[in-house]
Design a protein around this motif. Sequence first.
Motif, PDB file in Angstrom:
ATOM      1  N   VAL A   1      50.636 -22.951  77.348  1.00  0.00           N
ATOM      2  CA  VAL A   1      49.660 -23.048  78.429  1.00  0.00           C
ATOM      3  C   VAL A   1      50.345 -23.729  79.613  1.00  0.00           C
ATOM      4  O   VAL A   1      50.669 -24.920  79.542  1.00  0.00           O
ATOM      5  N   PRO A   2      50.613 -23.026  80.696  1.00  0.00           N
ATOM      6  CA  PRO A   2      51.299 -23.641  81.847  1.00  0.00           C
ATOM      7  C   PRO A   2      50.475 -24.773  82.456  1.00  0.00           C
ATOM      8  O   PRO A   2      49.248 -24.821  82.310  1.00  0.00           O
ATOM      9  N   ALA A   3      51.146 -25.671  83.152  1.00  0.00           N
ATOM     10  CA  ALA A   3      50.452 -26.749  83.856  1.00  0.00           C
ATOM     11  C   ALA A   3      49.467 -26.157  84.857  1.00  0.00           C
ATOM     12  O   ALA A   3      49.776 -25.214  85.576  1.00  0.00           O
ATOM     13  N   GLY A   4      48.253 -26.690  84.875  1.00  0.00           N
ATOM     14  CA  GLY A   4      47.239 -26.222  85.800  1.00  0.00           C
ATOM     15  C   GLY A   4      46.480 -25.001  85.355  1.00  0.00           C
ATOM     16  O   GLY A   4      45.511 -24.591  86.015  1.00  0.00           O
ATOM     17  N   ALA A   5      46.872 -24.373  84.227  1.00  0.00           N
ATOM     18  CA  ALA A   5      46.205 -23.153  83.771  1.00  0.00           C
ATOM     19  C   ALA A   5      44.795 -23.464  83.279  1.00  0.00           C
ATOM     20  O   ALA A   5      44.524 -24.537  82.728  1.00  0.00           O
ATOM     21  N   THR A   6      43.897 -22.510  83.467  1.00  0.00           N
ATOM     22  CA  THR A   6      42.523 -22.675  83.018  1.00  0.00           C
ATOM     23  C   THR A   6      42.135 -21.639  81.964  1.00  0.00           C
ATOM     24  O   THR A   6      40.980 -21.596  81.542  1.00  0.00           O
ATOM     25  N   ARG A   7      43.105 -20.791  81.551  1.00  0.00           N
ATOM     26  CA  ARG A   7      42.799 -19.781  80.546  1.00  0.00           C
ATOM     27  C   ARG A   7      44.064 -19.432  79.774  1.00  0.00           C
ATOM     28  O   ARG A   7      45.151 -19.381  80.339  1.00  0.00           O
ATOM     29  N   VAL A   8      43.885 -19.193  78.470  1.00  0.00           N
ATOM     30  CA  VAL A   8      45.006 -18.752  77.643  1.00  0.00           C
ATOM     31  C   VAL A   8      44.510 -17.603  76.767  1.00  0.00           C
ATOM     32  O   VAL A   8      43.448 -17.684  76.156  1.00  0.00           O
ATOM     33  N   ARG A   9      45.274 -16.513  76.742  1.00  0.00           N
ATOM     34  CA  ARG A   9      44.908 -15.322  75.981  1.00  0.00           C
ATOM     35  C   ARG A   9      45.843 -15.203  74.779  1.00  0.00           C
ATOM     36  O   ARG A   9      47.060 -15.231  74.921  1.00  0.00           O
ATOM     37  N   THR A  10      45.269 -15.042  73.593  1.00  0.00           N
ATOM     38  CA  THR A  10      46.044 -14.946  72.361  1.00  0.00           C
ATOM     39  C   THR A  10      45.595 -13.725  71.570  1.00  0.00           C
ATOM     40  O   THR A  10      44.392 -13.557  71.302  1.00  0.00           O
ATOM     41  N   GLY A  11      46.521 -12.877  71.188  1.00  0.00           N
ATOM     42  CA  GLY A  11      46.197 -11.704  70.384  1.00  0.00           C
ATOM     43  C   GLY A  11      45.946 -12.071  68.937  1.00  0.00           C
ATOM     44  O   GLY A  11      46.543 -13.021  68.407  1.00  0.00           O
ATOM     45  N   VAL A  12      45.040 -11.344  68.292  1.00  0.00           N
ATOM     46  CA  VAL A  12      44.744 -11.561  66.875  1.00  0.00           C
ATOM     47  C   VAL A  12      45.673 -10.679  66.056  1.00  0.00           C
ATOM     48  O   VAL A  12      45.609  -9.444  66.137  1.00  0.00           O
ATOM     49  N   SER A  13      46.542 -11.317  65.272  1.00  0.00           N
ATOM     50  CA  SER A  13      47.509 -10.583  64.472  1.00  0.00           C
ATOM     51  C   SER A  13      47.152 -10.668  62.991  1.00  0.00           C
ATOM     52  O   SER A  13      46.772 -11.734  62.487  1.00  0.00           O
ATOM     53  N   PHE A  14      47.285  -9.529  62.292  1.00  0.00           N
ATOM     54  CA  PHE A  14      46.992  -9.480  60.860  1.00  0.00           C
ATOM     55  C   PHE A  14      48.257  -9.296  60.034  1.00  0.00           C
ATOM     56  O   PHE A  14      48.222  -8.764  58.922  1.00  0.00           O
ATOM     57  N   SER A  15      49.394  -9.741  60.569  1.00  0.00           N
ATOM     58  CA  SER A  15      50.660  -9.626  59.843  1.00  0.00           C
ATOM     59  C   SER A  15      50.600 -10.328  58.497  1.00  0.00           C
ATOM     60  O   SER A  15      51.152  -9.844  57.500  1.00  0.00           O
ATOM     61  N   GLN A  16      49.930 -11.477  58.446  1.00  0.00           N
ATOM     62  CA  GLN A  16      49.815 -12.214  57.182  1.00  0.00           C
ATOM     63  C   GLN A  16      49.073 -11.391  56.129  1.00  0.00           C
ATOM     64  O   GLN A  16      49.452 -11.354  54.956  1.00  0.00           O
ATOM     65  N   VAL A  17      47.990 -10.732  56.552  1.00  0.00           N
ATOM     66  CA  VAL A  17      47.188  -9.929  55.627  1.00  0.00           C
ATOM     67  C   VAL A  17      47.981  -8.723  55.135  1.00  0.00           C
ATOM     68  O   VAL A  17      48.012  -8.423  53.928  1.00  0.00           O
ATOM     69  N   LEU A  18      48.656  -8.027  56.047  1.00  0.00           N
ATOM     70  CA  LEU A  18      49.426  -6.849  55.671  1.00  0.00           C
ATOM     71  C   LEU A  18      50.553  -7.213  54.712  1.00  0.00           C
ATOM     72  O   LEU A  18      50.855  -6.470  53.765  1.00  0.00           O
TER      73      LEU A  18
ATOM     74  N   VAL B   1      32.211 -10.598  65.115  1.00  0.00           N
ATOM     75  CA  VAL B   1      33.034  -9.510  65.642  1.00  0.00           C
ATOM     76  C   VAL B   1      33.790  -8.863  64.494  1.00  0.00           C
ATOM     77  O   VAL B   1      34.329  -9.553  63.617  1.00  0.00           O
ATOM     78  N   ASP B   2      33.853  -7.535  64.499  1.00  0.00           N
ATOM     79  CA  ASP B   2      34.666  -6.803  63.527  1.00  0.00           C
ATOM     80  C   ASP B   2      35.981  -6.390  64.181  1.00  0.00           C
ATOM     81  O   ASP B   2      35.989  -5.817  65.278  1.00  0.00           O
ATOM     82  N   PHE B   3      37.102  -6.703  63.498  1.00  0.00           N
ATOM     83  CA  PHE B   3      38.426  -6.312  63.959  1.00  0.00           C
ATOM     84  C   PHE B   3      38.987  -5.205  63.059  1.00  0.00           C
ATOM     85  O   PHE B   3      38.745  -5.214  61.844  1.00  0.00           O
ATOM     86  N   ASP B   4      39.745  -4.309  63.654  1.00  0.00           N
ATOM     87  CA  ASP B   4      40.562  -3.396  62.859  1.00  0.00           C
ATOM     88  C   ASP B   4      41.776  -4.173  62.353  1.00  0.00           C
ATOM     89  O   ASP B   4      42.367  -4.945  63.101  1.00  0.00           O
ATOM     90  N   VAL B   5      42.134  -3.979  61.097  1.00  0.00           N
ATOM     91  CA  VAL B   5      43.253  -4.717  60.526  1.00  0.00           C
ATOM     92  C   VAL B   5      44.543  -3.995  60.886  1.00  0.00           C
ATOM     93  O   VAL B   5      44.948  -3.018  60.247  1.00  0.00           O
ATOM     94  N   GLN B   6      45.192  -4.497  61.929  1.00  0.00           N
ATOM     95  CA  GLN B   6      46.449  -3.941  62.425  1.00  0.00           C
ATOM     96  C   GLN B   6      47.411  -5.080  62.670  1.00  0.00           C
ATOM     97  O   GLN B   6      47.000  -6.230  62.817  1.00  0.00           O
ATOM     98  N   PRO B   7      48.726  -4.790  62.726  1.00  0.00           N
ATOM     99  CA  PRO B   7      49.702  -5.852  62.971  1.00  0.00           C
ATOM    100  C   PRO B   7      49.428  -6.579  64.294  1.00  0.00           C
ATOM    101  O   PRO B   7      48.920  -5.960  65.232  1.00  0.00           O
TER     102      PRO B   7
END
Length: 298
Positions: free
Chosen positions: A223-240, A292-298
């Motif tokens: 999170v850069p200094a001064g940032a007000t938002r952070v976007r993170t992708g949901v990864s299912f690598s652990q599940v796969l 929320v329902d996610f598709d299980v993808q990498p």
Amino acid sequence: MSWSKAVRALAAGAVVVGSVAGAGAVSAAPPAPDLVVTAVALPPGTVGGQQVRFGVTIQNRGSAPTPAGTISGIGFQVDGRLVTWSDQFTDSLAPGSSVTLAAVGGPSGSATWTATAGTHRLRAFVDDAARIRESNEGNNTLDTTFSVAAGIANRVQGRDVVASVAPLPVPSLSATSVTGDLFAGCTDTDGVLVDGTERLLGAWTVGNDTFASTKWTGGLASVPAGATRVRTGVSFSQVLYAYQGGLPITCAAGQTAQFTRFAASSVRTTRYAPTSTGPGTEVASVSTPVDVDFDVQP
């Protein structure tokens, strides 16, 4: 004036002088300590959800030391409610001397206060349990007003978790995890789920709850200094990886066992202030219910 009258006058004067001198000796207060709060320590840039440990500096402005073995206690009140205290200092504090102390406990068993957004009044109260007899019992408190910025708010956008955060003057790190139920079922040759075949494989948490060295890097972000938002992708690598040997489902001929969905029930984002030796201390952590329902993808 006769000799006898003069003697009686001198004797009366001596009685008056003696009475005045005696009264002065009786009214003189004995030496005593006088504890005051001279400063309160607050962490800079406090945000909602942060665990805050209050600190304080006290001074003995009296004419005698505090008694050794007696606690010079401090109570920390936020908006009129006792949240933490310091009761570890039992040394004798000499007149003119100061000591800096930090909270070590509280009514909930924690030495920290969970910050909430808004403006608050902190009162530091020395000798809060009245263990020490002081020359002045009316100067034991110091009030401070401080503000707490909003902490973290999570929401799901597509396959991403978007966390709104309070801006900080330095870069920080975040760890995001998603908890829910993992489902699988049998699909036909067109990839359509066969009715009645979907089953629950179990509860899972994907991503990371801590910003630590791990082979699973999903959910970690800077999170850069001064940032007000952070976007993170949901990864299912652990599940796969866990089911690379196949799904525990028996399907009919011509059908294929596949993941059907990950039904997310909560999203947790934790923010860390980095140090020279690692991720550093936790700044804020928020868990948000989702459906929320996610598709299980990498």
